[in-house]
Design a protein around this motif. Structure first.
Motif, PDB file in Angstrom:
ATOM      1  N   THR A   1     -21.546  56.598  13.394  1.00 51.02           N
ATOM      2  CA  THR A   1     -21.163  57.972  13.702  1.00 51.02           C
ATOM      3  C   THR A   1     -21.227  58.206  15.210  1.00 51.02           C
ATOM      4  N   LEU A   2     -20.753  59.365  15.638  1.00 49.55           N
ATOM      5  CA  LEU A   2     -20.811  59.692  17.066  1.00 49.55           C
ATOM      6  C   LEU A   2     -22.241  59.789  17.571  1.00 49.55           C
TER       7      LEU A   2
ATOM      8  N   VAL B   1     -25.665  37.824  19.965  1.00 44.43           N
ATOM      9  CA  VAL B   1     -24.367  38.399  19.622  1.00 44.43           C
ATOM     10  C   VAL B   1     -23.334  38.009  20.673  1.00 44.43           C
ATOM     11  N   ASP B   2     -22.208  37.461  20.222  1.00 49.32           N
ATOM     12  CA  ASP B   2     -21.116  37.091  21.120  1.00 49.32           C
ATOM     13  C   ASP B   2     -20.074  38.192  21.234  1.00 49.32           C
ATOM     14  N   GLU B   3     -19.916  38.968  20.170  1.00 49.15           N
ATOM     15  CA  GLU B   3     -18.926  40.053  20.185  1.00 49.15           C
ATOM     16  C   GLU B   3     -19.349  41.120  19.194  1.00 49.15           C
ATOM     17  N   MET B   4     -19.212  42.385  19.592  1.00 54.64           N
ATOM     18  CA  MET B   4     -19.660  43.499  18.768  1.00 54.64           C
ATOM     19  C   MET B   4     -18.530  44.499  18.580  1.00 54.64           C
ATOM     20  N   THR B   5     -18.202  44.778  17.320  1.00 54.45           N
ATOM     21  CA  THR B   5     -17.170  45.766  16.998  1.00 54.45           C
ATOM     22  C   THR B   5     -17.836  47.002  16.410  1.00 54.45           C
ATOM     23  N   LEU B   6     -17.524  48.156  16.995  1.00 51.35           N
ATOM     24  CA  LEU B   6     -17.994  49.433  16.478  1.00 51.35           C
ATOM     25  C   LEU B   6     -16.801  50.199  15.926  1.00 51.35           C
ATOM     26  N   VAL B   7     -16.881  50.586  14.671  1.00 52.12           N
ATOM     27  CA  VAL B   7     -15.866  51.434  14.057  1.00 52.12           C
ATOM     28  C   VAL B   7     -16.459  52.840  14.030  1.00 52.12           C
ATOM     29  N   VAL B   8     -16.058  53.660  15.005  1.00 56.10           N
ATOM     30  CA  VAL B   8     -16.706  54.949  15.245  1.00 56.10           C
ATOM     31  C   VAL B   8     -16.003  56.047  14.449  1.00 56.10           C
ATOM     32  N   VAL B   9     -16.732  56.616  13.504  1.00 54.14           N
ATOM     33  CA  VAL B   9     -16.208  57.688  12.661  1.00 54.14           C
ATOM     34  C   VAL B   9     -16.525  59.029  13.336  1.00 54.14           C
ATOM     35  N   PRO B  10     -15.529  59.915  13.484  1.00 51.39           N
ATOM     36  CA  PRO B  10     -15.747  61.163  14.232  1.00 51.39           C
ATOM     37  C   PRO B  10     -16.538  62.197  13.440  1.00 51.39           C
ATOM     38  N   VAL B  11     -17.840  61.959  13.351  1.00 53.54           N
ATOM     39  CA  VAL B  11     -18.728  62.884  12.668  1.00 53.54           C
ATOM     40  C   VAL B  11     -20.120  62.762  13.292  1.00 53.54           C
TER      41      VAL B  11
ATOM     42  N   TRP C   1     -20.588  59.388   4.757  1.00 48.18           N
ATOM     43  CA  TRP C   1     -19.836  59.966   5.872  1.00 48.18           C
ATOM     44  C   TRP C   1     -18.617  59.139   6.289  1.00 48.18           C
ATOM     45  N   ALA C   2     -18.515  57.888   5.845  1.00 46.26           N
ATOM     46  CA  ALA C   2     -17.353  57.061   6.207  1.00 46.26           C
ATOM     47  C   ALA C   2     -16.295  57.019   5.113  1.00 46.26           C
ATOM     48  N   LEU C   3     -16.583  57.583   3.951  1.00 46.38           N
ATOM     49  CA  LEU C   3     -15.638  57.519   2.837  1.00 46.38           C
ATOM     50  C   LEU C   3     -14.356  58.277   3.162  1.00 46.38           C
ATOM     51  N   GLY C   4     -13.219  57.617   2.929  1.00 48.09           N
ATOM     52  CA  GLY C   4     -11.924  58.251   3.166  1.00 48.09           C
ATOM     53  C   GLY C   4     -11.499  58.289   4.619  1.00 48.09           C
ATOM     54  N   LYS C   5     -12.313  57.742   5.502  1.00 49.51           N
ATOM     55  CA  LYS C   5     -11.982  57.757   6.927  1.00 49.51           C
ATOM     56  C   LYS C   5     -11.183  56.498   7.297  1.00 49.51           C
ATOM     57  N   GLY C   6     -10.419  56.589   8.349  1.00 50.55           N
ATOM     58  CA  GLY C   6      -9.615  55.455   8.806  1.00 50.55           C
ATOM     59  C   GLY C   6      -8.245  55.449   8.153  1.00 50.55           C
ATOM     60  N   ASP C   7      -7.219  55.088   8.939  1.00 48.16           N
ATOM     61  CA  ASP C   7      -5.867  55.029   8.394  1.00 48.16           C
ATOM     62  C   ASP C   7      -5.519  53.607   7.963  1.00 48.16           C
ATOM     63  N   ALA C   8      -4.268  53.382   7.586  1.00 48.22           N
ATOM     64  CA  ALA C   8      -3.851  52.078   7.072  1.00 48.22           C
ATOM     65  C   ALA C   8      -4.038  50.973   8.100  1.00 48.22           C
ATOM     66  N   ASP C   9      -3.833  51.277   9.383  1.00 49.69           N
ATOM     67  CA  ASP C   9      -3.998  50.259  10.423  1.00 49.69           C
ATOM     68  C   ASP C   9      -5.466  49.855  10.573  1.00 49.69           C
ATOM     69  N   THR C  10      -6.363  50.821  10.493  1.00 51.69           N
ATOM     70  CA  THR C  10      -7.792  50.506  10.570  1.00 51.69           C
ATOM     71  C   THR C  10      -8.221  49.699   9.355  1.00 51.69           C
ATOM     72  N   HIS C  11      -7.728  50.053   8.188  1.00 49.34           N
ATOM     73  CA  HIS C  11      -8.036  49.285   6.974  1.00 49.34           C
ATOM     74  C   HIS C  11      -7.520  47.853   7.102  1.00 49.34           C
ATOM     75  N   ALA C  12      -6.314  47.695   7.663  1.00 47.78           N
ATOM     76  CA  ALA C  12      -5.755  46.351   7.852  1.00 47.78           C
ATOM     77  C   ALA C  12      -6.610  45.545   8.822  1.00 47.78           C
ATOM     78  N   PHE C  13      -7.110  46.187   9.878  1.00 47.65           N
ATOM     79  CA  PHE C  13      -7.978  45.509  10.848  1.00 47.65           C
ATOM     80  C   PHE C  13      -9.251  45.009  10.168  1.00 47.65           C
ATOM     81  N   ILE C  14      -9.845  45.836   9.314  1.00 47.25           N
ATOM     82  CA  ILE C  14     -11.070  45.441   8.622  1.00 47.25           C
ATOM     83  C   ILE C  14     -10.805  44.257   7.693  1.00 47.25           C
TER      84      ILE C  14
END
Length: 204
Positions: free
Chosen positions: A10-11, A148-158, A35-48
């Motif tokens: 979250t933020l 850790v070599d690389e860190m991805t944060l998927v930030v949900v706007p809440v 708080w993450a349910l239903g968040k993210g569009d098709a492109d974000t889902h494809a990335f995951i």
């Protein structure tokens, strides 16, 4: 192997209960799960999905492992639907869980690591990418120990306002290089970072 982490956050930095509050969460006073349910569009889902698909192995903390084993571990192809690439990767790739109390793992293909320091040895084995999903406590330890070599944060706007946060109030400092960033149509921002040593401070 390259060790990467992917974390929904979250933020205000909360990582607890993204998919819903468990009985354990509620017993500790956390009731704002999901708080993450239903968040993210098709492109974000494809990335995951693409992220999971490229993994050579997965590494989990005990709590996240139990949650994944209970859900993805018992899920069929029909149950998974559009998320079948994630289910397929989790079933096909080796899985490692860090735990001092788990005697044996019920999810096929799992190896129990009783000592977190064994992760450094695991990274030395041949392979491409060792992925960590969720597992906030483990990620904090990995960052503090420079693994850790690389860190991805998927930030949900809440802003959740309660719950366990990824970064402690008083912890090690870390500079990060931004590799890429993308905001989707629903306001979810995916940020990929690489650790870059310690920050520089004014007057030092």
């Amino acid at each position: 192997m390259k060790l990467t982490t992917t974390t929904q956050i979250t933020l205000d930095g909360v990582v607890q209960g993204n998919g819903g509050a468990t009985d354990e969460d509620r017993a500790s006073g956390f009731e704002r799960g999901g708080w993450a349910l239903g968040k993210g569009d098709a492109d974000t889902h494809a990335f995951i999905k693409e992220t999971y698909a490229r993994a050579d192995a997965f590494l989990f903390g005990r709590r996240t492992y139990d949650l994944f084993a209970a859900s993805w571990g018992s899920m069929t192809e029909q149950d998974a639907g559009d998320w079948e690439p994630v289910r397929r990767a989790l079933h096909a790739r080796p899985k490692y869980v860090v735990s001092k109390t788990l005697g044996s793992a019920r999810w096929a293909g799992t190896t129990v690591l009783s000592d977190a320091h064994a992760i450094a040895e695991l990274k030395e084995e041949p392979g491409g990418e060792l992925q960590v999903h969720g597992s906030g406590t483990l990620v904090r330890w990995l960052l503090a120990n420079g693994l850790v070599d690389e860190m991805t944060l998927v930030v949900v706007p809440v802003v959740v306002g309660q719950g366990a946060r990824l970064f402690p109030d008083d912890g090690p400092d870390l500079a990060l290089d931004l590799v890429r960033s993308r905001a989707d149509s629903k306001g979810v921002v995916t940020q990929v970072y690489r650790p870059a040593g310690r920050p520089r401070y004014a007057g030092r």
